[in-house]
Each structure stands twice: as C-alpha cells, then as structure tokens.
Design an enzyme around this catalytic site. Structure first.
Site, PDB file in Angstrom:
ATOM      1  CB  SER A 144     -31.893   5.075  -7.556  1.00 26.37           C
ATOM      2  OG  SER A 144     -32.781   4.125  -8.125  1.00 26.37           O
ATOM      3  CE1 TYR A 158     -29.287   1.368  -5.059  1.00 25.55           C
ATOM      4  CE2 TYR A 158     -31.482   1.710  -5.959  1.00 25.55           C
ATOM      5  CZ  TYR A 158     -30.109   1.796  -6.081  1.00 25.55           C
ATOM      6  OH  TYR A 158     -29.560   2.324  -7.229  1.00 25.55           O
TER       7      TYR A 158
END
Length: 255
Positions: A144, A158
C-alpha cells in the site's frame, strides 16, 4: 497477442473488487486462474464471471490464515490448472476501526497482521514450490502507499502490515531470483471500492483527500488490475524486488 497466454495464476482475495478485476484481466490476457477466497460464494461468482467472458478459472475456498487450507488450495490449484507459475498475494483487510496506535486495539492489530502479512507468507510458502516445479515464474504482493508515507488519517495496523509486506517482497526477490522467480509488490493509493468509499463519510473528507491527487481522481479496480497484469507478465522480465506505487501522484505531492 495475449500477454499472459499459458500462465497459470493463483489469486488470493479473488472474490473482492481488486482480486476480481485482476482475475478477469488475467483471464482476458490468456491465463488460467485459480480464484481463491475465504467466501465460497464470492470465489464462485468470480469464476462464473471469468468463464462468462470466455476465460478459464477454478474456484477454491481457503482462509489464508490457515496453513492447512492454504496447502490444500495450492495443491488443488496445481492439479486443476496443470501447475502454477504465478502467485498474486492480494488477500487483505483494511478495517474501518483501525486508527492510530495511540488508540490501538491489540486484537484488531493481530487480526490485520494475520490476514495481510501471515497470509502472504503462508501462501508464498506453499505456492512457490509449485512455481519452482513449473520452471520459474512470478510472485506479486499487495502492499500500500501507506507503507511509503504517513497519513493524517492514520490506519496504523494496516500500514504496519503493508510495510512488512514491502520488506518481505525484497527479501523474497533476493532468495527466489536464482530459481527463476521474480517477486514484486504494488502499493496502491485510494482505490474507490464500496469498502473504501466508507472512509469518506462526507464531501469535505473526500475533497481533502482528492486535493492530494495530481491526476485529479481516485483509483479504480481496473487501474490495479492493469499494473498487476504487467508485473506478472513477461514484459516485466527484468523487474524484481520492486514495490511499485500506484497512487495518481499522491506520494509526489507536497501541499
């Protein structure tokens, strides 16, 4: 010419928006696809869509946190597809409850890591031997852009899991290069799926985020699928150990 003709690709999280878009493009480009998801219904729907478009797919139910299920899924995929030469570690979670470490819930932190990071490791552990047996191929890991830069709207569980995946990607590339296996990652910015839409609770929140995007729009699942298709194809034959950021320019923009 189809860029993935003859490839046999194991896709995790294939029932979600990004995994489904990627599976469909892989199939259109000539690959046979093992669509793997924790939801049998979601995996079957992706398989149905692939076959309706003229592609070849097998649906497999597996929880990427469960080593026995992952091992069986890899074996089934290799049997059904006649081997596996490509792995797309796409499965992951990004819970809306995930915020700053200052308010962090350890159980949620462990849940995120178990799916995103542990799942990537387990699928790689059990699929890579099949890729070796096939004579080489490619692995693509889903990271990400939050592994590249911090965010004023923190999602620390995350982000930490994705940072670990980026590091794992580089280590895997060094280990597997001599075996003829390329390993890369992709690091998308905000891609508008139904789940991501819920991170923008009001127009102002959306406006603030969109101001950071030089290309003037959020990503779409097909943007992710396009990069994934390139990175696992032979067109990327001399690319390994890289985590490619796909964010419309957000990480280049200093406001």
């Amino acid at each position: 010419m189809k860029h993935l003709e003859g490839k046999r690709i194991f896709v995790t999280g294939a029932g979600g928006a990004l995994g489904r878009a990627s599976s469909l493009l892989f199939a259109r480009e000539g690959a046979a696809v093992a669509v793997v998801d924790i939801s049998t219904e979601a995996a079957e729907e992706t398989r149905r869509l692939v076959e309706a478009a003229g592609g070849s797919a097998v649906a497999i139910t597996a929880d990427v946190r469960d080593e026995a299920q992952v091992r069986d899924a890899a074996t089934t995929a290799a049997k059904e597809l006649g081997g596996v030469d490509t792995l797309f570690n796409n499965a992951g979670v990004m819970p809306h409850q995930d915020e700053s470490f200052l308010d962090g819930d350890l159980d949620l932190w462990h849940l995120i890591s178990s799916i995103n990071l542990d799942g990537t490791m387990l699928c790689s552990k059990h699929v890579v031997p099949h890729i070796v047996a096939a004579g080489g191929g490619a692995v693509l890991n889903m990271s990400s852009f939050l592994a590249v830069l911090g965010c004023s709207f923190p999602q620390d569980g995350y982000a930490a899991s994705k940072g670990a995946i980026s590091s794992l990607t580089r280590s895997m590339a060094v280990q597997l290069g001599p075996k003829g296996i390329r390993v890369n990652g992709m690091a998308p910015g905000p891609v508008l799926t139904e789940h991501v839409e819920q991170f923008f609770p009001d127009p102002e929140a959306r406006r603030v985020r969109l101001e950071r995007v030089p290309l003037g729009r959020f990503g779409h699942p097909d943007d992710v699928a396009g990069l994934a298709s390139f990175l696992v194809s032979d067109s990327a034959a001399w690319i390994t150990g890289q985590v490619v950021v796909l964010d419309g320019g957000i990480s280049s923009n200093y406001l």
